[in-house]
Structures are given as C-alpha cells and as structure tokens.
Motif scaffolding. Structure first.
Motif, PDB file in Angstrom:
ATOM      1  N   GLY A   1      32.572  28.297  18.454  1.00  0.00           N
ATOM      2  CA  GLY A   1      32.343  27.897  17.187  1.00  0.00           C
ATOM      3  C   GLY A   1      33.519  28.226  16.287  1.00  0.00           C
TER       4      GLY A   1
ATOM      5  N   ARG B   1      37.029  18.456  15.525  1.00  0.00           N
ATOM      6  CA  ARG B   1      35.994  19.067  14.528  1.00  0.00           C
ATOM      7  C   ARG B   1      34.835  19.005  15.214  1.00  0.00           C
ATOM      8  NH1 ARG B   1      39.259  21.898  12.322  1.00  0.00           N
ATOM      9  NH2 ARG B   1      37.825  22.280  10.997  1.00  0.00           N
ATOM     10  N   PHE B   2      34.574  18.117  16.070  1.00  0.00           N
ATOM     11  CA  PHE B   2      33.317  18.012  17.035  1.00  0.00           C
ATOM     12  C   PHE B   2      33.462  19.294  17.582  1.00  0.00           C
ATOM     13  CE2 PHE B   2      32.408  13.129  16.880  1.00  0.00           C
ATOM     14  CZ  PHE B   2      32.281  13.035  15.453  1.00  0.00           C
TER      15      PHE B   2
ATOM     16  N   GLY C   1      30.312  23.895  19.167  1.00  0.00           N
ATOM     17  CA  GLY C   1      30.216  25.498  19.361  1.00  0.00           C
ATOM     18  C   GLY C   1      29.381  26.187  18.422  1.00  0.00           C
ATOM     19  N   GLY C   2      29.446  25.544  17.271  1.00  0.00           N
ATOM     20  CA  GLY C   2      28.753  26.220  15.964  1.00  0.00           C
ATOM     21  C   GLY C   2      27.443  26.166  16.005  1.00  0.00           C
TER      22      GLY C   2
ATOM     23  N   LEU D   1      34.351  22.320  17.436  1.00  0.00           N
ATOM     24  CA  LEU D   1      33.853  23.276  16.392  1.00  0.00           C
ATOM     25  C   LEU D   1      32.559  23.335  16.236  1.00  0.00           C
ATOM     26  CD1 LEU D   1      36.982  23.843  14.280  1.00  0.00           C
ATOM     27  CD2 LEU D   1      36.436  25.071  16.124  1.00  0.00           C
ATOM     28  N   ALA D   2      31.881  22.002  15.831  1.00  0.00           N
ATOM     29  CA  ALA D   2      30.606  21.595  15.375  1.00  0.00           C
ATOM     30  C   ALA D   2      29.688  21.925  16.718  1.00  0.00           C
ATOM     31  CB  ALA D   2      30.602  20.233  14.921  1.00  0.00           C
TER      32      ALA D   2
ATOM     33  N   ALA E   1      24.966  19.591  15.499  1.00  0.00           N
ATOM     34  CA  ALA E   1      25.816  18.832  15.923  1.00  0.00           C
ATOM     35  C   ALA E   1      25.385  17.591  16.497  1.00  0.00           C
ATOM     36  CB  ALA E   1      26.925  19.272  17.076  1.00  0.00           C
ATOM     37  N   TRP E   2      24.302  17.422  17.377  1.00  0.00           N
ATOM     38  CA  TRP E   2      23.787  16.343  17.910  1.00  0.00           C
ATOM     39  C   TRP E   2      22.994  15.467  16.842  1.00  0.00           C
ATOM     40  CZ3 TRP E   2      23.203  12.924  21.439  1.00  0.00           C
ATOM     41  CH2 TRP E   2      21.991  12.217  21.884  1.00  0.00           C
TER      42      TRP E   2
ATOM     43  N   ALA F   1      24.001  15.278  13.906  1.00  0.00           N
ATOM     44  CA  ALA F   1      25.191  14.632  13.022  1.00  0.00           C
ATOM     45  C   ALA F   1      25.850  13.543  13.801  1.00  0.00           C
ATOM     46  CB  ALA F   1      25.961  15.768  12.758  1.00  0.00           C
ATOM     47  N   GLY F   2      25.136  13.469  14.947  1.00  0.00           N
ATOM     48  CA  GLY F   2      26.026  12.342  15.562  1.00  0.00           C
ATOM     49  C   GLY F   2      27.098  12.405  16.595  1.00  0.00           C
ATOM     50  N   VAL F   3      27.415  14.023  16.843  1.00  0.00           N
ATOM     51  CA  VAL F   3      28.378  14.358  17.748  1.00  0.00           C
ATOM     52  C   VAL F   3      27.765  14.026  19.102  1.00  0.00           C
ATOM     53  CG1 VAL F   3      29.520  16.299  18.674  1.00  0.00           C
ATOM     54  CG2 VAL F   3      29.024  16.196  16.139  1.00  0.00           C
TER      55      VAL F   3
ATOM     56  N   THR G   1      41.774  16.237  14.469  1.00  0.00           N
ATOM     57  CA  THR G   1      41.101  15.281  15.035  1.00  0.00           C
ATOM     58  C   THR G   1      39.776  15.360  14.993  1.00  0.00           C
ATOM     59  OG1 THR G   1      41.186  15.893  17.132  1.00  0.00           O
ATOM     60  CG2 THR G   1      43.169  14.735  16.345  1.00  0.00           C
ATOM     61  N   ARG G   2      39.013  14.189  14.911  1.00  0.00           N
ATOM     62  CA  ARG G   2      37.580  14.262  14.796  1.00  0.00           C
ATOM     63  C   ARG G   2      37.182  15.039  16.070  1.00  0.00           C
ATOM     64  NH1 ARG G   2      33.758   9.704  15.543  1.00  0.00           N
ATOM     65  NH2 ARG G   2      35.283   8.776  17.034  1.00  0.00           N
TER      66      ARG G   2
ATOM     67  N   ILE H   1      27.429  15.089  22.103  1.00  0.00           N
ATOM     68  CA  ILE H   1      27.542  16.485  22.751  1.00  0.00           C
ATOM     69  C   ILE H   1      27.747  16.255  24.301  1.00  0.00           C
ATOM     70  CG2 ILE H   1      26.280  17.517  20.864  1.00  0.00           C
ATOM     71  CD1 ILE H   1      24.005  17.879  22.471  1.00  0.00           C
TER      72      ILE H   1
END
Ligand SMILES: Nc1ncnc2c1ncn2[C@@H]1O[C@H](COP(=O)(O)OP(=O)(O)OP(=O)(O)O)[C@@H](O)[C@H]1O
Ligand SMILES: [Mg+2]
Lengths: 366, 514
Positions: free
Chosen positions: A308, A234-235, A240-241, A237-238, A246-247, A249-251, A230-231, A253
C-alpha cells in the motif's frame, strides 16, 4: 509527491557513503572504471527490485526470483548454444520463460488462493531444479559475442552524454512544474545536475554506458512513471491499501495481481539473460539469494511490507546502497565472511532508522 | 456536587495538537460514580481524541493537562503509557473503529491479555459462553470474529470491556452498527453498569440515545468544551444542545420528498444468493426503483439487507476477495438494459455505485490520502488517467470534509469525515443508481442533515437510490417506499406516506421480526 523528502534523504545517504568510500579506498572507489562496474553490478538487483516493489506494494512477495533468474539464464544459454538462435531471440527466450513462471505464480495465487509466500517458495525450489535438469547440472557455454554484448557492451560515449543531458532536462522540467518550496527545488536541481554531470563524467571518460545500466535506468523511469502517473499504478497502491475497498471501487484485483507476478517473472527473465551474457554462459546455480537482495533493496527504500505504500525511486536507491556497500567492502579487501555480517547489520539498521523516523512523523508533535 | 456520588476521575485543561491542527484546547471533564455522561459535538470536534487520552491510546506526555483519578481526597494524577496502564486503572474504551482480530475467536478476545502460556480451551470457552449469555448477547464464544457481522463485532468489543470489569467505560458511538433490538439490549446493559456504580462516557450523534441514557451532556466544539447540560425535558434541551454543537439551528432534518418519475432505473427479478457451503441468504428478491425515487430496505441485522446490495453490485464475483463459490441467480436491468451480474467494475460502468457499510473494511484505504481515496472509483469507471483525479477535490468543500489538505492520510480524519470521503468517492462516479448502506453512520447532526439534503437533491436530479439503514427514522424520513426484509425474503412493502412515522416504525418492526 514528486521529489519526496525520503528519496532525497536516501540520496544523501548514498552520496555520503560514496564520499566516505572515496577516502577510505584512497580514490579507487570513485575511479570511472570502478563506478562503471558498480553500476553494472547494481543493475541486475535494481531491475529485480523494481518488480519486487510492485509485488510488495500489493502485499505479496516473490521468493522464486533468484531461481527463475537461473532458469531463464539456462533458457537463453540453450537457445544460444544448442539451438543456435540469434541474440534477440535468445533474450526473448529468457524473458518468455520468466513470463510463464511468473504468470504461473500469479495464477496459483489468484485462482487457488495459495499464499504468495508458499507458492513462490515452492517455485524457488522447482525452478532451481528445472535449471539443473535442463542444463544437465553444468554450465551452458559459450554464448555468442552478439548476445554477450547485452551484459558486457556499452552505449558509446556520445549518445551517453546526450542521454544524461536529456535526463537532466526531464528532471528539471518535473521539479519546475512541481510545487515544492524553492529551497527544496533548488536543492533538487543542484543534486540532479551533480548526478547527471557525474554520470556523464563517469561513463563519458570510461567506455560509455553499460547496456545493463541503460536497461535499468529505462525500467526504473518506466516503473516510477507507471506507479505515480498511471491508473495501473494507482490501482496497485489501492489494492495494497485495502483489497476489499479496491474491489468494490472497480479495481480488477485478480488480473492486476496476476499481471504483477507475470511482470516480475519477465524482469527475472531479463536479468537471467543479462547475467548469462555477462558471464559468457549460463550457470544453473546462478542467482542464488537474488530474491533477498531485491527484497532488501525494496524495504530499505521505504516500501512497506504490508503493502500500500512505497516508491520505485526508493527501491532504486536501496539497490544502490547495497551495491555500493558490496563494492566498497571488496575494494577495501574486507574478508567476505565479514562482509556478509556488515551488510546484514546495515540492512537492518537502515530499515530501523527509517521506521523510527516514520513513527516520529506519525506521532503527535506536542 | 453534594456529598452523594464519589468522583471517579477528572480531566483538567486537556490540550492536544496534531501536525497542522489543534484537536483539543483546554477541555475539562468530571465523571462520577453511577453516572452516564454523553459527549456530543460535530465530526472532528475532538470527542474521540479526548477519550483516547483518557484510555491511554495517547500516552502521557503527548498532550497537555492532567488526567486525575479518584475524588478530591484520593486523587492521583495518572500517567498512562499505554492502554494497559489504563486498563489497570479500570478504564476501558470501546472504539469507534473496531479493533478486533478476525482470525481469533470471541472467547479469545475476552481473555487475550490474560491467556495462560498453555491453553486449555474447554474451560475458557465455557467461561466465555457463560459470560456472554449472562450479558444476554447472542454470540457464540467459539465463533471466529471474521465470520461475524459488524453488529456482532461491536458486541464483542463491549463484552471485552465488561469482561475486564472496568470502573470507567467509554463507548465511542457504540450503536452505529447495531440493530434496534441490540440497541435496546445495550441500553439495558448500560443501565445495569450504572446501577453498579460504574461511570460511563458515551459518545454519540443520536439524540434519542442521549435522552434515553445520559445524566449529563457535555458538548465539544472545535476542541473546546462549550457547554454542559443537566438532564431536562427533551423539548427544552434538544435545541440548546444542537445550537451548542453546530452554532445554529437545524430545521427540517428530512427535507420534503420530491416526486419519483415513472422511468424504471433499476429492475431486479428473482435475485437469489447462496454462499459457498450451500447456505442460501437471498430467496428470490424482486423490486424496482424509479428515477428520482428513494427505496428504503429495512430488516434486522443478518436479514440479508446488505447482501442484496453486495450481490447486485458484484461483490461476490469469483474474481473478488471472497473467491469463487457464490451462486447467484436472478436478472437485473439498469435503465432497461439487462446487466449480467458481473464484477463491480461492470456495475460501475452500467451506472451503479455502492457505498458499503463497513467503512474500514471495504470503504477506505486507510493509510492513503484523501485524494487517492476520493478518485479511485471514478478512475476505475472512466478508464481515464489519474491526472483527471484533481476534480474530485471539489468534494472537500462541498461536503465540508474537515481536513488539513487533500494529501492528508484518511486515517487521521475523524470518523464522520471518513464517512464523507467514502460518500464523495461514489458521488464522483456520477451514477444513475446509488446504493447506500448506512450512509450516515457516525456522521454528526449537522452533516447528517447535509447528507439528507444531498440525497434529496440527487434524487430530484433523477438519481435512483436504494437505501439500507438500521435507523428507522432516517429510513422513513427519506424513502418513498420501504421494503422490509426477513431472512432473505421481502416480507412487506410499505409506502412512506401511508401513516404517521411512529405507526410506520411499528409496522416495519413487526414485519421484520415476526
Ligand atoms: N492521528 C491523528 N493525526 C492527525 N490528526 C488527527 C488524528 N486524530 C484526530 N485528528 C484530528 O483531530 C480532530 C478531532 O478528531 P476526533 O477523532 O477526536 O473527532 P470526533 O469528535 O471524534 O469526530 P467524529 O464524530 O467524526 O468521530 C480532527 O480534526 C481530526 O482530523
Ligand atoms: Mg470520533
């Protein structure tokens, strides 16, 4: 990604340990009754480890878990004993209490930027204190029979068998649809068959599937699915990475962090209820050091403490490894003091071997 | 060589394998006293890997061939276990991906491996400040590295190597984040080092720098040393170097500009941004960009050029990693529709995309796969399921990203290929307005030309592009108009077809510094 080498390796280790214990305990270990108990013991730590996987994946930590389990247990206990609520409502009381505490942790972390270690350390003490206050320092007992089913009851043999069958079918489907080499796939299928068959045998020939184990299995599958498919996963993991990337890219957070701590709280609440139901009553001192067992399971399962990278299946196996050790050592009547030392050594060893192997993979092949 | 300069080191038939790929295949290299050798080659050719072997990042035994120190008489074969061994042998490397500690001061970076058990701060700070001033670096010794811009961080790296008094200094694309003025200062420093008899190895993708500095050029292609060139005139040498690097000629680096349309894609009115603590970084910036237009933004480091993009995209929203406290004013319209400056996800959904300048800090999840990185922004924008991610692998052949497979970790890619992954991530969101902050940082000549083609192609399809770049030729070559920024204000607007590139460059520099 589907059925990773590491998961496979950990599975082999757990099974190997089981065979070893079978012989060392003269067969007691592999009796259906013992294995049923073992899974029931593992269930609580396993459920906590699922939540802790997410927390650690985003680079956080939750030290308040054990105390929150106790506090939520007291909630459920009071709902049963003092308020006379029904079984469902009592469980809900525990889960909602956990949700509030977890959301509070998450809110402090995201809104006031308090380090997770600090706020959850504080919460560990606060929640313990609250549990003692609300219970008046004594056990809240006895809880009703309907409620106790949650910790002590079983799903009858027939539905258990059906469930094991479904589980195997599900695994088969995933393995067949994956793209691993056939040698690996057939191994996975064989392993899966052995596992499903074993589970069917164990639970079928004893009382059935304990409810805590049922919940654990469902949550583990849900947790793994969310992370991989799911999204939201993935968010996670993003985040944490690389939180900045991530921010941009639109996550979301902040919301994600809050949500994960809230979920951790809910799982703690559920475990509080299960524990209370298992013991026929709530103890304000319950759940001591649960957080460390959960962290240990997650780390043994190969999730990086930096966040991550990691997996739910790894944590589940980690929980089984710890549970198997505990159970086996008790059966062998190793004195408790020694048990602790052995357990600690094995945790460190497991993580060390794992990091070494990872370093090996990452280092040049020359 | 004649009896003149002494050889400092030689690398002989260096071979290096990574899982699934051979990075180096029998490379030879010599370095003499007082010499600057430029290493060139496409992204992934093996330049950084070769230098990492020299500087002890890859320990002896993990590669084939020999690193020999000293000249023919005194030669000893080095066996570095780690970078400290290399430092002891007088070799220091300034890495492409900066390796600094955000929470430590500049001074600490200089003396980190030699800090005494109990630290007396004052003399250390004073000594460091003197050293930095001596280099002509505009850095405060007591500043925390996390407060510095990328350009200044690069200066910290350089100062660090110089402070170790290394005999051999490797620069891995040192200017990719520096302003013109800083680049000029770096050239001065390198010439001085050369004059002191040190040997310099200099990896770059920029021809200007090669002809400015290098005594010799060594070109790597696919892990082999294909050709060495001695100093010669640029007109003669440049085409030969390019051919050796990419195996073909490259013409028209900057493709012809298309016509901008008249529909306004992005309109910004009175944009101001104040940092927590009251420092105002942007003062009422207004501009508009039309569909199909490339708008360049020029300015010195710290002039606020990146901050314009960051602010517009929502980087400073209170929910973000920087937290609350940023004061943002101004109005923005995307395609005529007002956009309250919100979170990045709101900007994404409104059709914006933003390739940020700091690839490692805010561009990539380094430990994760190419695929995860590629699909992230599109995933956030669409709200779809990760299964739809698989479409993004198409970018790998399209942008010619050199990798083993899409599941490979981004950290294993060469710098230029990492940059392409970030670009692909944003293109995958199919934006209507694209912000590019240093889009070709660390990208080789061939790939640069490809990215320029892409920018053109996207613009001609109606995408509006705002381009920030410290490479003026790039800015002038691509933009229709260039805004020059000074201390958070637009000081001038220049039409790109108004004059010759050289004259425009002059005008921009003048308007930026004043
Ligand atoms: N740690 C690693 N693991 C696996 N492969 C690697 C690793 N480091 C480098 N490589 C591979 O080795 C090759 C050479 O990489 P290198 O970083 O030396 O390229 P480069 O010439 O410096 O390129 P650029 O100009 O893009 O910086 C690339 O194909 C890269 O993917
Ligand atoms: Mg490189």
């Amino acid at each position: 990604m589907n059925f990773s080498t590491r998961t496979f390796r950990s599975l082999i280790v757990v099974l190997g340990l089981a065979v070893l214990l079978h012989f060392m305990t003269g067969g007691t270990f592999t009796e259906a009754r013992n294995l049923t108990n073992l899974t029931r013991q593992v269930a609580i730590n396993g459920i906590l480890a699922i939540g802790m996987t997410y927390v650690i994946l985003i680079g956080g930590i939750d030290l308040s878990v054990g105390s929150v389990v106790a506090l939520c247990g007291i909630s459920a206990g009071l709902a049963q004993v003092s308020l006379g609520w029904g079984a469902m409502a009592s469980v809900l009381a525990a889960v909602v209490t956990g949700l509030c505490v977890g959301a509070f942790n998450g809110w402090m972390i995201t809104r006031y930027r308090i380090a997770p270690f600090i706020i959850t350390l504080g919460m560990m003490v606060i929640a313990r204190g609250a549990a003692l206050i609300f219970s008046g320092g004594a056990a809240v007992a006895p809880t009703g029979d309907a409620f106790n089913e949650l910790g002590q009851g079983y799903l009858a043999a027939t539905p258990t068998l059906v469930l094991c069958g479904l589980l195997f079918a599900f695994l088969l489907m995933r393995v067949l649809r994956g793209n691993e080499p056939w040698s690996r796939r057939s191994l996975a299928i064989l392993g899966g068959a052995a596992l499903a068959g074993g589970a069917a045998h164990v639970f079928g020939s004893y009382n059935g599937l304990p409810y805590p184990v049922l919940l654990f299995a469902l949550l583990a599958m849900g947790g793994a699915f969310v992370l991989e498919r799911t999204r939201l996963g993935r968010f996670t993991l993003a985040l944490g990475g690389n939180a900045e990337a991530a921010w941009l890219a639109g996550v979301p957070i902040r919301r994600l962090t809050l949500g994960i701590y809230a979920a951790m709280g809910m799982l703690s609440g559920l475990c509080g209820a299960i524990l209370t139901a298992r013991l026929n009553g709530a103890l304000p001192t319950a759940g001591e050091l649960f957080e460390l067992d959960a962290v240990a399971a997650v780390v043994i399962g190969g999730t990086s403490l930096q966040g991550g990278s990691g997996s739910v299946s790894g944590s589940v196996l980690g929980a089984f490894l710890i549970g198997t050790l505990n159970n086996g050592m008790s059966l062998m009547a190793i004195p408790e003091f020694y048990q602790k030392v052995i357990k600690g050594v094995i945790i460190v060893l497991a993580v060390w071997i794992d990091t070494r192997q990872k370093a090996h993979v990452a280092s040049p092949t020359k | 060589m004649e009896s003149g300069p002494r050889r400092l080191l030689a690398m002989r038939s260096i071979t290096k394998d990574f899982p699934g790929a051979r990075a180096l295949d029998g490379v030879d290299l010599d370095l003499f006293e007082g010499e600057v050798v430029a290493l060139m080659g496409e992204n992934g050719a093996g330049k950084s890997t070769l230098m990492k072997i020299l500087s002890g990042v890859w320990s002896s035994g993990s590669f084939g061939g020999d690193v020999v120190l000293g000249d023919a008489e005194t030669s000893v074969t080095a066996s570095f276990q780690d970078t400290r061994d290399a430092h002891a042998a007088g070799i220091a490397m300034i890495h492409q991906e900066l390796a600094l500690f955000p929470e430590l001061t500049v001074a600490e970076h200089l003396v980190l491996d030699r800090l005494p058990a109990v630290i007396a701060w004052k003399p250390i700070l004073e000594e460091a400040q003197r050293f930095l001033d001596g280099l002509g670096f505009d850095l405060r010794a007591d500043a925390l590295v996390k407060t510095l811009s990328i350009g200044s961080r690069q200066l910290v790296e350089i100062a660090r190597a110089l402070h170790r008094d290394a005999r051999v200094i490797v620069f891995d694309e040192p200017t990719s984040a520096l302003s013109e003025a800083e680049v000029g200062r770096l050239y001065g420093i390198i010439r001085r080092l050369k004059g002191e008899g040190r040997g310099i190895l200099y990896i770059t993708h920029r021809m200007d720098e090669v002809f400015e500095l290098a005594d010799r050029v060594l070109v790597l292609r696919d892990g082999r040393s294909v050709e060495g060139f001695a100093r010669a005139s640029r007109a003669e040498l440049e085409p030969r170097i390019v051919r050796a690097m990419v195996g073909r000629e490259i013409k028209d680096v900057y493709p012809a500009r298309g016509h901008a349309r008249t529909t306004v894609a992005l309109e910004v009115q009175g944009l101001s941004m104040t940092r927590p603590g009251g420092r105002k970084r942007l003062h009422g910036v207004s501009f508009e960009v039309c569909a199909g237009e490339v708008l360049g933004i020029a300015g010195l480091l710290g002039s606020g050029r990146s901050e314009i993009l960051e602010t517009l995209f929502g980087y400073f929203h209170p929910d973000g990693p920087r937290g609350p406290g940023y004061l943002i004013e101004g109005s923005v319209k995307v395609g005529g529709i007002p956009l309250g400056i919100g979170r990045p996800v709101d900007s994404l959904r409104a059709g914006l995309a933003f390739l940020s300048e700091d690839r490692k800090g805010s561009g990539l999840m380094l430990g994760q796969s190419i695929l995860s990185n590629l699909g992230l922004a599109a995933l956030a924008k669409s709200g779809g399921s990760p299964a739809s991610l698989s479409g993004s692998v198409d970018w790998i052949p399209k942008l010619r990203i050199k990798c083993v497979n899409p599941m490979q970790s981004v950290s294993e890619l060469s710098g230029g290929n990492q940059q392409k992954v970030v670009l692909a991530k944003w293109l995958e969101t199919r934006p209507s307005v694209l912000f590019l902050d240093e889009p070709t940082r660390g990208v080789d000549i061939g790939a640069k030309a490809e990215i320029y083609q892409w920018i053109r192609k996207l613009a001609s399809e109606g995408l509006a592009i705002v381009l920030v770049s410290s490479e003026l030729p790039e800015l002038i070559g691509l933009s229709h108009r260039v805004l020059v920024l000074r201390e958070g204000r637009i000081s001038r607007e220049i039409k790109a077809d108004a004059d010759t590139p050289a004259a425009l460059q002059e005008q921009i520099m003048e308007a930026a510094s004043l």
